[in-house]
Design a protein around this motif. Sequence first.
Motif, PDB file in Angstrom:
ATOM      1  N   ALA A 382       0.806  -1.219   0.000  1.00  0.00           N
ATOM      2  CA  ALA A 382       0.000   0.000   0.000  1.00  0.00           C
ATOM      3  C   ALA A 382       0.838   1.267   0.000  1.00  0.00           C
ATOM      4  O   ALA A 382       0.295   2.360  -0.153  1.00  0.00           O
ATOM      5  N   ALA A 402       0.827   6.956  -0.048  1.00  0.00           N
ATOM      6  CA  ALA A 402       0.033   5.725  -0.079  1.00  0.00           C
ATOM      7  C   ALA A 402      -0.597   5.503  -1.452  1.00  0.00           C
ATOM      8  O   ALA A 402      -1.009   6.448  -2.127  1.00  0.00           O
ATOM      9  N   LYS A 403      -0.649   4.237  -1.850  1.00  0.00           N
ATOM     10  CA  LYS A 403      -1.296   3.883  -3.116  1.00  0.00           C
ATOM     11  C   LYS A 403      -2.814   3.798  -2.963  1.00  0.00           C
ATOM     12  O   LYS A 403      -3.550   3.837  -3.953  1.00  0.00           O
ATOM     13  N   ARG A 404      -3.253   3.650  -1.740  1.00  0.00           N
ATOM     14  CA  ARG A 404      -4.684   3.543  -1.440  1.00  0.00           C
ATOM     15  C   ARG A 404      -4.899   3.967   0.004  1.00  0.00           C
ATOM     16  O   ARG A 404      -3.932   4.240   0.736  1.00  0.00           O
ATOM     17  N   THR A 405      -6.139   4.009   0.424  1.00  0.00           N
ATOM     18  CA  THR A 405      -6.440   4.344   1.811  1.00  0.00           C
ATOM     19  C   THR A 405      -6.047   3.182   2.727  1.00  0.00           C
ATOM     20  O   THR A 405      -6.384   2.024   2.450  1.00  0.00           O
ATOM     21  N   LEU A 406      -5.305   3.500   3.777  1.00  0.00           N
ATOM     22  CA  LEU A 406      -4.852   2.473   4.709  1.00  0.00           C
ATOM     23  C   LEU A 406      -5.889   2.234   5.795  1.00  0.00           C
ATOM     24  O   LEU A 406      -6.579   3.171   6.235  1.00  0.00           O
ATOM     25  N   SER A 407      -5.998   0.993   6.216  1.00  0.00           N
ATOM     26  CA  SER A 407      -6.900   0.658   7.314  1.00  0.00           C
ATOM     27  C   SER A 407      -6.261   1.026   8.643  1.00  0.00           C
ATOM     28  O   SER A 407      -5.058   1.292   8.720  1.00  0.00           O
ATOM     29  N   TYR A 431      -0.029  11.898   5.549  1.00  0.00           N
ATOM     30  CA  TYR A 431      -0.126  11.472   4.153  1.00  0.00           C
ATOM     31  C   TYR A 431       0.213  12.638   3.234  1.00  0.00           C
ATOM     32  O   TYR A 431      -0.336  13.737   3.376  1.00  0.00           O
TER      33      TYR A 431
END
Length: 455
Positions: A382, A402-407, A431
């Motif tokens: 990610a 980040a490549k996507r939203t992190l949990s 971010y």
Amino acid sequence: MVPDLSRITLLLAQGGAGARARILETLRQHEGASFEDLRSAQLRHLVQWFPAIARGIPAYRERLASVLRKGAALTWEDVLELPLLTRSELQERGEEFECREPPPAFRVVSRTSTSGSTGRPLMTPGSRASGDWASVLRLRFLSWQGFDPDATCAFITGPTPPGQADPPEGAVAGRWAEPLGRGLGLTLDLKADTHEQLTWIERKRPAYLVTYPSNLLALLKASEGRGERFSFLRAVALSSEPVSQELVELCRRSWGARCLATYSANEVGFLATQVPDEDGYLVQSENAIVEVLRDDGSPCEPGEVGRVVVTTLHDLLRPLVRYEVGDYAEVGPIPEQTGDRPRRGFPRLRRIVGRERTMIRLPDGRRIWPFFEFAPLIEMGALAQWQLVQRRDGSLLVRLVAKRTLSEDEEARIRGVVEEALPGLRPELSYVPSIERTARGKYLEVVSERDADVE
């Protein structure tokens, strides 16, 4: 036979491909020298070297006064009592340590700098002779490591003048292995973004790549996202920054390529190179005297970590005597006194620990280099980039691309990796769209805002 280091200085002053070939042959003859032979050669060279640089540089006349009086009676004890030259002193008084009228081959042809929040750059002058010497030492290292001198080698190692090596094509940099071979040298400006670099590597398909560890890590992470595996790459040679075992393993796993390390600094050039087929580094004794000192100034024993102090042996433009580079290293085993193993007499460093200006201060007052287990972060798939910053007030910021939203669980894993490496500090995650390179085109994974100078 005791090597004659003054011959190297004379050949560098002559310049040209013929001189480089003779220097390489001279270096080959040194590979069977014992540790005592190399030490004797260095001391004999200093007997001539100190008067030569004092004549051309007034600042050294006073600094070297105690040893100039010794003449041929100079001892190592005399040398090791000379004052240290600190990085801050070189920043403030750099021009005072330059020769105003050096031999033609040592005249200034370029200047590079490190810069930081102090606004005090450290300028390093370059000459034709220093460029030739760096090329010879790099070629020696690559030949030790079995590089094919007729294969193509790509260099992504520094910013270049506008238009000289810009993407997408970069530039042809001549024959990188002359006089040993005819391999083509290719270069790309380090300021090209990571995806431009990957596209260039894929198109040029070199057998070897020379770059910085931080840049290699960025390339490996990006290539994983693009599903690329550069099976044509045989090895990657790295310089200027510490190399972690995890990076070596990641390179082998992702690209199937060997990862080879050198230890160098902009101000002093090549200091040590990876031992062929072993761990650790061989000090390049013909280029510099490398000391590793405890805090009280005494020399470290094998297994101890200390400050790296360097005396250059051939730079007539800006020689440095007992210069404190700002790095820390661990002393390796005592060189073998007998036997016929190649390069047995060269001093060894077990590892390059890190640079003082990238140390992090813990709440208990200790200063350490953060060694991260970054494999868990890569496995998340990610993160494109990350950077750890210690602010002036001591707090910790982790910048994430980040490549996507992190949990929440993934954010907790990131905090866990950082907290394990830096006990007592609680990281704040931030971010950002991208992490900028430095003025010299490097990515920095760790930045201490308390320590000003950044390359």
